[in-house]
Design a protein around this motif. Structure first.
Motif, PDB file in Angstrom:
ATOM      1  N   TYR A 257      15.702  -4.474  65.100  1.00 28.59           N
ATOM      2  CA  TYR A 257      15.889  -4.259  66.528  1.00 28.59           C
ATOM      3  C   TYR A 257      17.011  -5.147  67.062  1.00 28.59           C
ATOM      4  CZ  TYR A 257      11.323  -2.085  66.134  1.00 28.59           C
ATOM      5  OH  TYR A 257      10.283  -1.274  65.760  1.00 28.59           O
ATOM      6  N   SER A 258      17.520  -4.765  68.208  1.00 29.57           N
ATOM      7  CA  SER A 258      18.406  -5.619  68.972  1.00 29.57           C
ATOM      8  C   SER A 258      18.096  -5.359  70.429  1.00 29.57           C
ATOM      9  CB  SER A 258      19.878  -5.319  68.663  1.00 29.57           C
ATOM     10  OG  SER A 258      20.700  -6.347  69.165  1.00 29.57           O
ATOM     11  N   PHE A 259      18.140  -6.402  71.230  1.00 32.86           N
ATOM     12  CA  PHE A 259      17.823  -6.254  72.640  1.00 32.86           C
ATOM     13  C   PHE A 259      18.613  -7.262  73.449  1.00 32.86           C
ATOM     14  CE2 PHE A 259      14.364  -8.196  70.217  1.00 32.86           C
ATOM     15  CZ  PHE A 259      14.325  -9.497  70.715  1.00 32.86           C
ATOM     16  N   THR A 260      18.853  -6.888  74.688  1.00 31.75           N
ATOM     17  CA  THR A 260      19.589  -7.750  75.606  1.00 31.75           C
ATOM     18  C   THR A 260      19.292  -7.312  77.029  1.00 31.75           C
ATOM     19  OG1 THR A 260      21.754  -8.720  76.108  1.00 31.75           O
ATOM     20  CG2 THR A 260      21.708  -6.341  75.687  1.00 31.75           C
ATOM     21  N   ALA A 261      19.656  -8.145  77.974  1.00 33.48           N
ATOM     22  CA  ALA A 261      19.514  -7.789  79.384  1.00 33.48           C
ATOM     23  C   ALA A 261      20.290  -6.498  79.660  1.00 33.48           C
ATOM     24  CB  ALA A 261      20.029  -8.922  80.266  1.00 33.48           C
ATOM     25  N   VAL A 262      19.731  -5.663  80.503  1.00 31.95           N
ATOM     26  CA  VAL A 262      20.345  -4.369  80.838  1.00 31.95           C
ATOM     27  C   VAL A 262      21.800  -4.537  81.276  1.00 31.95           C
ATOM     28  CG1 VAL A 262      20.245  -2.443  82.486  1.00 31.95           C
ATOM     29  CG2 VAL A 262      18.163  -3.240  81.367  1.00 31.95           C
ATOM     30  N   CYS A 263      22.106  -5.619  81.966  1.00 33.07           N
ATOM     31  CA  CYS A 263      23.458  -5.820  82.489  1.00 33.07           C
ATOM     32  C   CYS A 263      24.466  -6.251  81.411  1.00 33.07           C
ATOM     33  CB  CYS A 263      23.440  -6.850  83.616  1.00 33.07           C
ATOM     34  SG  CYS A 263      22.753  -8.440  83.158  1.00 33.07           S
ATOM     35  N   ASN A 264      24.013  -6.531  80.200  1.00 29.75           N
ATOM     36  CA  ASN A 264      24.919  -7.002  79.142  1.00 29.75           C
ATOM     37  C   ASN A 264      25.514  -5.813  78.387  1.00 29.75           C
ATOM     38  OD1 ASN A 264      26.281  -8.289  77.084  1.00 29.75           O
ATOM     39  ND2 ASN A 264      24.569  -9.609  76.509  1.00 29.75           N
ATOM     40  N   ARG A 265      26.464  -5.174  79.007  1.00 28.04           N
ATOM     41  CA  ARG A 265      27.098  -3.979  78.431  1.00 28.04           C
ATOM     42  C   ARG A 265      27.875  -4.299  77.154  1.00 28.04           C
ATOM     43  NH1 ARG A 265      24.138  -0.922  81.255  1.00 28.04           N
ATOM     44  NH2 ARG A 265      24.621  -0.562  83.428  1.00 28.04           N
ATOM     45  N   ARG A 266      28.455  -5.484  77.071  1.00 30.13           N
ATOM     46  CA  ARG A 266      29.249  -5.879  75.905  1.00 30.13           C
ATOM     47  C   ARG A 266      28.378  -5.860  74.631  1.00 30.13           C
ATOM     48  NH1 ARG A 266      33.936  -8.658  76.526  1.00 30.13           N
ATOM     49  NH2 ARG A 266      33.273  -9.342  78.571  1.00 30.13           N
ATOM     50  N   SER A 267      27.190  -6.459  74.697  1.00 26.02           N
ATOM     51  CA  SER A 267      26.308  -6.466  73.521  1.00 26.02           C
ATOM     52  C   SER A 267      25.767  -5.068  73.227  1.00 26.02           C
ATOM     53  CB  SER A 267      25.150  -7.447  73.703  1.00 26.02           C
ATOM     54  OG  SER A 267      25.545  -8.739  73.304  1.00 26.02           O
ATOM     55  N   GLN A 268      25.498  -4.302  74.280  1.00 21.14           N
ATOM     56  CA  GLN A 268      25.028  -2.933  74.041  1.00 21.14           C
ATOM     57  C   GLN A 268      26.077  -2.121  73.285  1.00 21.14           C
ATOM     58  OE1 GLN A 268      22.994  -0.910  77.373  1.00 21.14           O
ATOM     59  NE2 GLN A 268      23.090  -2.906  78.403  1.00 21.14           N
ATOM     60  N   ARG A 269      27.323  -2.356  73.591  1.00 24.28           N
ATOM     61  CA  ARG A 269      28.401  -1.635  72.907  1.00 24.28           C
ATOM     62  C   ARG A 269      28.431  -1.999  71.423  1.00 24.28           C
ATOM     63  NH1 ARG A 269      30.314   2.535  71.766  1.00 24.28           N
ATOM     64  NH2 ARG A 269      32.518   2.747  71.369  1.00 24.28           N
ATOM     65  N   VAL A 270      28.202  -3.265  71.095  1.00 21.74           N
ATOM     66  CA  VAL A 270      28.119  -3.669  69.684  1.00 21.74           C
ATOM     67  C   VAL A 270      26.959  -2.941  69.009  1.00 21.74           C
ATOM     68  CG1 VAL A 270      27.733  -5.585  68.074  1.00 21.74           C
ATOM     69  CG2 VAL A 270      29.208  -5.913  70.080  1.00 21.74           C
TER      70      VAL A 270
END
Length: 180
Positions: free
Chosen positions: A134-147
């Motif tokens: 899994y990977s997770f991050t705050a909804v506002c962290n678009r940079r990590s979501q892109r990774v």
């Protein structure tokens, strides 16, 4: 790729065991407000050393963890990428997370994607980890979501992170998943 199970390379990066020489740049990175924008707050020197100690312990216990990442071109420590066992109150927990944190001066070079893809490939090849990652991050962290998207993870929804208080703007997290 190196013979040591805790060390491998990608085209531009070396993912390796940690050493004491990593502590100072790790402290600097974790104290940077820009790097820590999607976390509750920057970490102090003592908090970072405690984090370093937990990383070393996880490698000792499980044979994997968050790898120190350095650039081949100049040997600079640029952050970490790797795996972490998590156990908190969520339907998908306990599990293994893939995560990353790089100094902001190293952003927008594809390093996080390259290293994370390398970690997943290495885990598959060696059998180090199997099943869901899994990977997770705050909804506002678009940079990590892109990774997460670039390394082939699939969106699996959102959840309220139980470590953050209600009303915290970082509480709502996105969840991505990949099966190794």
């Amino acid at each position: 790729m190196c013979a040591d199970l805790n060390v491998f390379e990608t085209e531009r990066l070396i993912l390796r065991k940690w050493s004491e020489r990593d502590i100072e740049p790790f402290v600097e990175m974790n104290g940077d407000k820009e790097v820590m924008a999607h976390f509750p707050r920057p970490l102090s020197y003592d908090e970072t050393v405690g984090f370093y100690d937990r990383i070393i312990k996880e490698f000792d216990e499980f044979g994997f963890g968050l790898y120190a990442v350095e650039r081949k071109s100049d040997g600079r420590f640029i952050g970490y990428v790797g795996f972490h066992r998590f156990a908190f109150d969520a339907p998908f927990s306990p599990g293994v997370e893939i995560g990353w944190r790089l100094g902001h001066e190293y952003w927008n070079n594809g390093y996080a994607t390259e290293a994370a893809f390398g970690c997943l490939s290495y885990a598959r090849k060696t059998g180090l980890i199997s099943g869901s990652v899994y990977s997770f991050t705050a909804v506002c962290n678009r940079r990590s979501q892109r990774v997460m998207q670039k390394i082939g993870m699939e969106y699996a929804g959102t959840f309220p992170h139980p470590a953050l208080p209600d009303g915290d703007p970082l509480k709502e997290h996105v969840l991505y998943r990949i099966v190794l």
